[in-house]
Design a protein around this motif. Structure first.
Motif, short mmCIF file in Angstrom:
data_model
loop_
_atom_site.label_atom_id
_atom_site.label_comp_id
_atom_site.label_asym_id
_atom_site.label_seq_id
_atom_site.Cartn_x
_atom_site.Cartn_y
_atom_site.Cartn_z
N ARG A 106 -1.13 -14.63 28.48
CA ARG A 106 -2.01 -14.51 27.32
C ARG A 106 -2.69 -13.14 27.22
N ALA A 107 -3.17 -12.60 28.36
CA ALA A 107 -3.84 -11.31 28.35
C ALA A 107 -2.89 -10.20 27.89
N THR A 108 -1.66 -10.25 28.38
CA THR A 108 -0.65 -9.26 27.97
C THR A 108 -0.35 -9.42 26.49
N GLN A 109 -0.18 -10.66 26.05
CA GLN A 109 0.09 -10.92 24.64
C GLN A 109 -1.02 -10.35 23.75
N GLN A 110 -2.26 -10.54 24.14
CA GLN A 110 -3.38 -10.05 23.34
C GLN A 110 -3.36 -8.53 23.23
N LYS A 111 -2.99 -7.83 24.30
CA LYS A 111 -2.92 -6.36 24.26
C LYS A 111 -1.80 -5.89 23.34
N VAL A 112 -0.67 -6.57 23.37
CA VAL A 112 0.44 -6.19 22.49
C VAL A 112 0.09 -6.48 21.03
N VAL A 113 -0.54 -7.61 20.78
CA VAL A 113 -0.97 -7.94 19.41
C VAL A 113 -1.97 -6.89 18.92
N ALA A 114 -2.90 -6.46 19.77
CA ALA A 114 -3.87 -5.42 19.39
C ALA A 114 -3.14 -4.12 19.05
N TYR A 115 -2.15 -3.74 19.86
CA TYR A 115 -1.35 -2.55 19.58
C TYR A 115 -0.68 -2.66 18.21
N ALA A 116 -0.01 -3.81 17.96
CA ALA A 116 0.71 -4.00 16.70
C ALA A 116 -0.24 -4.01 15.50
N THR A 117 -1.40 -4.62 15.66
CA THR A 117 -2.40 -4.66 14.59
C THR A 117 -2.89 -3.25 14.27
N ASN A 118 -3.18 -2.46 15.31
CA ASN A 118 -3.62 -1.08 15.11
C ASN A 118 -2.53 -0.22 14.47
N ARG A 119 -1.29 -0.44 14.89
CA ARG A 119 -0.16 0.31 14.33
C ARG A 119 -0.02 0.01 12.84
N GLU A 120 -0.11 -1.27 12.47
CA GLU A 120 0.00 -1.64 11.06
C GLU A 120 -1.15 -1.10 10.23
N ALA A 121 -2.36 -1.11 10.80
CA ALA A 121 -3.53 -0.56 10.09
C ALA A 121 -3.35 0.93 9.86
N ALA A 122 -2.84 1.65 10.86
CA ALA A 122 -2.60 3.09 10.72
C ALA A 122 -1.53 3.36 9.67
N LEU A 123 -0.51 2.53 9.63
CA LEU A 123 0.54 2.67 8.63
C LEU A 123 -0.01 2.43 7.23
N GLN A 124 -0.82 1.40 7.06
CA GLN A 124 -1.41 1.12 5.75
C GLN A 124 -2.34 2.25 5.31
N ALA A 125 -3.11 2.80 6.25
CA ALA A 125 -4.00 3.91 5.93
C ALA A 125 -3.21 5.13 5.51
N ALA A 126 -2.12 5.41 6.20
CA ALA A 126 -1.28 6.55 5.85
C ALA A 126 -0.66 6.35 4.47
N MET A 127 -0.25 5.14 4.17
CA MET A 127 0.35 4.87 2.85
C MET A 127 -0.69 5.00 1.74
N SER A 128 -1.91 4.58 2.00
CA SER A 128 -2.93 4.68 0.96
C SER A 128 -3.37 6.13 0.77
N ASP A 129 -3.21 6.98 1.79
CA ASP A 129 -3.56 8.40 1.70
C ASP A 129 -2.44 9.24 1.11
N ALA A 130 -1.24 8.66 0.99
CA ALA A 130 -0.11 9.41 0.46
C ALA A 130 -0.34 9.71 -1.02
N PRO A 131 0.13 10.88 -1.46
CA PRO A 131 -0.05 11.23 -2.87
C PRO A 131 0.72 10.30 -3.79
N ASP A 132 0.18 10.08 -4.96
CA ASP A 132 0.83 9.27 -5.98
C ASP A 132 1.60 10.22 -6.89
N PHE A 133 2.89 10.02 -7.01
CA PHE A 133 3.72 10.95 -7.78
C PHE A 133 4.01 10.47 -9.20
N ASP A 134 3.14 9.62 -9.73
CA ASP A 134 3.33 9.15 -11.10
C ASP A 134 2.97 10.20 -12.10
#
Length: 143
Positions: free
Chosen positions: A115-143
């Motif tokens: 369980r402790a290992t699982q929680q650390k991996v889930v935290a990593y994945a959650t942080n990775r997804e949050a960073a990806l979403q932040a990067a996508m929201s900061d990307a320029p809009d080319f409309d």
């Protein structure tokens, strides 16, 4: 001016379980499954996955896995166990067990992590997804 970068050499290819035998955790993100995919060694069930491999406890604690994208997993038991997880993820390690066929090599199998290992991996994945979403929201809009 163009920014140049090398293509990572750890993407694609096939899973070699022995290379990850000592990993403390592997995040397996299953992207696809093909039943009886043609291979040079005959048809095999095949999983296409992205792997985040935490080779050591220090890697796990720091959230710094080795990442491989587009990896084929064609070992019989490993592919079978992942076949129903397309578009899902699991957190595992690798182990070998005696084969049911006399004279055959030991079979590679997935093992669940604690369980402790699982929680650390889930935290990593959650942080990775949050960073990806932040990067996508900061990307320029080319409309």
């Amino acid at each position: 001016m163009l920014n140049f970068a090398d293509i990572p050499n750890q993407s694609g290819g096939w899973l070699k379980p022995a290379e990850h035998r000592e990993a403390v955790a592997i995040l397996v993100e299953v992207k696809g499954f093909e039943r009886q995919r043609p291979t040079p060694h005959g048809p095999k069930d095949s999983v296409l996955a992205n792997l985040s491999v935490f080779n050591t406890q220090a890697d796990l604690d720091a959230g710094t896995p080795a990442i491989s994208e587009g990896v084929r997993i064609e070992q019989t038991v490993l592919a079978r166990d992942l076949s129903g997880l397309v578009n899902q993820a699991t957190i595992v390690t690798l182990a070998q067990v005696p084969s049911k066929t006399p004279g055959s090599n030991p079979a590679w199998v997935w093992r669940q992590v604690d369980r402790a290992t699982q929680q650390k991996v889930v935290a990593y994945a959650t942080n990775r997804e949050a960073a990806l979403q932040a990067a996508m929201s900061d990307a320029p809009d080319f409309d």
